[in-house]
Scaffold this active site. Structure first.
Site, PDB file in Angstrom:
ATOM      1  N   ARG A 193       0.849  -1.185   0.000  1.00 33.51           N
ATOM      2  CA  ARG A 193       0.000   0.000   0.000  1.00 33.51           C
ATOM      3  C   ARG A 193       0.882   1.231   0.000  1.00 33.51           C
ATOM      4  O   ARG A 193       1.961   1.225   0.606  1.00 33.51           O
ATOM      5  CB  ARG A 193      -0.857   0.064   1.279  1.00 33.51           C
ATOM      6  CG  ARG A 193      -2.111  -0.761   1.262  1.00 33.51           C
ATOM      7  CD  ARG A 193      -3.167  -0.176   0.317  1.00 33.51           C
ATOM      8  NE  ARG A 193      -4.374  -0.988   0.289  1.00 33.51           N
ATOM      9  CZ  ARG A 193      -4.581  -2.038  -0.507  1.00 33.51           C
ATOM     10  NH1 ARG A 193      -3.653  -2.421  -1.362  1.00 33.51           N
ATOM     11  NH2 ARG A 193      -5.730  -2.699  -0.473  1.00 33.51           N
ATOM     12  N   GLU A 208      -2.416   7.940  -3.902  1.00 31.57           N
ATOM     13  CA  GLU A 208      -2.722   7.576  -5.282  1.00 31.57           C
ATOM     14  C   GLU A 208      -4.193   7.874  -5.611  1.00 31.57           C
ATOM     15  O   GLU A 208      -5.017   7.860  -4.697  1.00 31.57           O
ATOM     16  CB  GLU A 208      -2.404   6.084  -5.517  1.00 31.57           C
ATOM     17  CG  GLU A 208      -3.260   5.125  -4.709  1.00 31.57           C
ATOM     18  CD  GLU A 208      -2.841   3.663  -4.893  1.00 31.57           C
ATOM     19  OE1 GLU A 208      -1.644   3.339  -4.764  1.00 31.57           O
ATOM     20  OE2 GLU A 208      -3.750   2.854  -5.170  1.00 31.57           O
ATOM     21  N   HIS A 244      -1.266   0.501  -9.684  1.00 30.02           N
ATOM     22  CA  HIS A 244      -1.987  -0.400  -8.775  1.00 30.02           C
ATOM     23  C   HIS A 244      -2.692  -1.523  -9.552  1.00 30.02           C
ATOM     24  O   HIS A 244      -3.927  -1.657  -9.501  1.00 30.02           O
ATOM     25  CB  HIS A 244      -3.002   0.393  -7.923  1.00 30.02           C
ATOM     26  CG  HIS A 244      -3.363  -0.306  -6.649  1.00 30.02           C
ATOM     27  ND1 HIS A 244      -3.680   0.344  -5.484  1.00 30.02           N
ATOM     28  CD2 HIS A 244      -3.465  -1.625  -6.352  1.00 30.02           C
ATOM     29  CE1 HIS A 244      -3.975  -0.537  -4.532  1.00 30.02           C
ATOM     30  NE2 HIS A 244      -3.840  -1.757  -5.049  1.00 30.02           N
TER      31      HIS A 244
HETATM   32  C1  8YV Z   1      -7.203  -4.101  -5.668  1.00 23.49           C
HETATM   33  C2  8YV Z   1      -5.568  -4.571  -3.736  1.00 23.49           C
HETATM   34  O1  8YV Z   1      -7.018  -3.960  -7.033  1.00 23.49           O
HETATM   35  O2  8YV Z   1      -6.711  -6.499  -3.043  1.00 23.49           O
HETATM   36  C3  8YV Z   1      -6.095  -5.493  -2.706  1.00 23.49           C
HETATM   37  O3  8YV Z   1      -5.883  -5.227  -1.510  1.00 23.49           O
HETATM   38  O4  8YV Z   1      -4.842  -3.704  -3.454  1.00 23.49           O
HETATM   39  C4  8YV Z   1      -5.938  -4.733  -5.175  1.00 23.49           C
HETATM   40  O5  8YV Z   1      -6.008  -6.095  -5.488  1.00 23.49           O
HETATM   41  C5  8YV Z   1      -7.645  -2.774  -5.125  1.00 23.49           C
HETATM   42  O6  8YV Z   1      -7.579  -2.651  -3.765  1.00 23.49           O
HETATM   43  C6  8YV Z   1      -9.059  -2.493  -5.591  1.00 23.49           C
HETATM   44  O7  8YV Z   1     -10.045  -2.829  -4.692  1.00 23.49           O
END
Ligand code: 8YV
Length: 332
Positions: free
Chosen positions: A240, A269, A287
């Site tokens: 993150r 972001e 991402h």
């Molecule tokens: C997602 C992510 O694309 O699953 C997670 O925690 O970071 C990613 O797979 C994003 O969070 C969209 O919900």
């Protein structure tokens, strides 16, 4: 029986939306607009459930203004966009999407690390800009991945999947740091060695960050940690934004205090720190670590399964497959 009302806060695969419509009155965000918290709160009025992604913030103030809400089903394994304690206090179930994205995300983390180590983005920009006039012995020399030391911060499901790739496919020595040391049965097949935090930074040839974001992991990598790293090392963040101090990282990259970085996530972001955009030795992606068609569909399906079951529908009524705060269910 009257159908419950739910909000699907972002655009999703049409078959997933159709499935939800069989059980619920669905308000969908076909335009895929990013709603601010006032708009999200307004849209959630009267809704029993929400299908969310990492882009929606669910906090105490929103919950207080949406008293009918009973389930928030996030299409993501991470749920730092949701105040889980506030949800639990109000009896709101939270679910996430673990497992289904583990291997896909590990593939991407490994690819991003390799791209940084072997300078793929930087050299591609050079080629595209027409600067490639001749071969030379030290053109875009990087650092080896095979046989090097793979350091993993956060040895959960995805961390272990990356460790498997490194140890079994690339002959890497795996070291890791985690809140808790893993059982010997997990360490042994990977020859993975638990090390103290500082040693992880010091010994890493390629450091991968796979920790969940929380106040405890905020700026887990900042100027102090970067100063411990080898000048030949790379850093890859698929966890993150906020786990890394992006300004400190940009400075370390600019001054070549580490060799390169691969970043899929950023503080604030989709904005990216302007200093990061200005340094050449970083691979930047928007991402997308879980972004394969099959995996995104599996994530959306799992979030939908959770929502359907959480609101008492479908074959698993009352037993959503992947709850984050399952205690809420026993109180129902
Ligand atoms: C997602 C992510 O694309 O699953 C997670 O925690 O970071 C990613 O797979 C994003 O969070 C969209 O919900």
């Amino acid at each position: 029986m009257m159908k419950s009302e739910v909000l699907v806060a972002r655009k999703v695969f049409p078959p997933v939306l159709e499935r939800l419509r069989r059980h619920f009155e669905v308000e969908a965000n076909e335009a895929d607009t990013i709603w601010d918290s006032a708009e999200l709160t307004r849209r959630l009025q009267g809704k029993a459930g929400a299908f969310t992604t990492g882009s929606e913030r669910i906090d105490g103030a929103l919950l207080a203004a949406c008293p009918r809400l009973r389930a928030v089903c996030n299409m993501a394994v991470g749920y730092n966009n949701i105040d889980v304690d506030a949800c639990t206090a109000r009896g709101v179930l939270v679910t996430n999407t673990p497992e289904v994205l583990t291997e896909t995300t590990a593939d991407f983390g490994f690819a991003l690390m390799m791209a940084a180590a072997r300078r793929m983005a930087e050299s591609e920009r050079f080629l595209r800009s027409g600067e490639w006039k001749k071969w030379s012995y030290d053109m875009f020399t990087g650092s080896d991945v095979h046989g090097s030391t793979l350091a993993i911060l956060g040895m959960g499901r995805i961390g272990q999947a990356i460790a498997r790739r490194g140890a079994l496919g690339f002959g890497m020595k795996v070291i890791y740091h985690n809140r808790a040391r893993l059982p010997a049965a997990v360490e042994a097949p990977l020859n993975a060695r638990y090390v103290e935090r500082d040693a992880l930074f010091r010994e890493a040839d390629h450091l991968l960050l796979v920790v969940p974001y929380s106040p405890a992991s905020h700026h887990a990598v900042g100027a102090t940690e970067l100063a411990l790293m080898k000048p030949t090392a790379t850093l890859t963040n698929i966890a993150r934004g906020g786990v890394v101090d992006d300004a400190a990282l940009a400075q370390a990259l600019r001054e070549r205090r580490i060799a390169a970085a691969g970043l899929d996530v950023f503080e604030g972001e989709p904005r990216v720190h302007p200093y990061l955009l200005a340094v050449p030795n970083v691979v930047l992606t928007p991402h997308i670590a879980s972004a394969t068609v099959a995996t995104r569909l599996a994530m959306a399906d799992l979030a939908a399964d959770n929502l359907i079951a959480a609101l008492g529908c479908g074959p698993h009524a009352g037993r959503p497959p992947t709850p984050v705060n399952p205690g809420v269910l026993t109180g129902r």
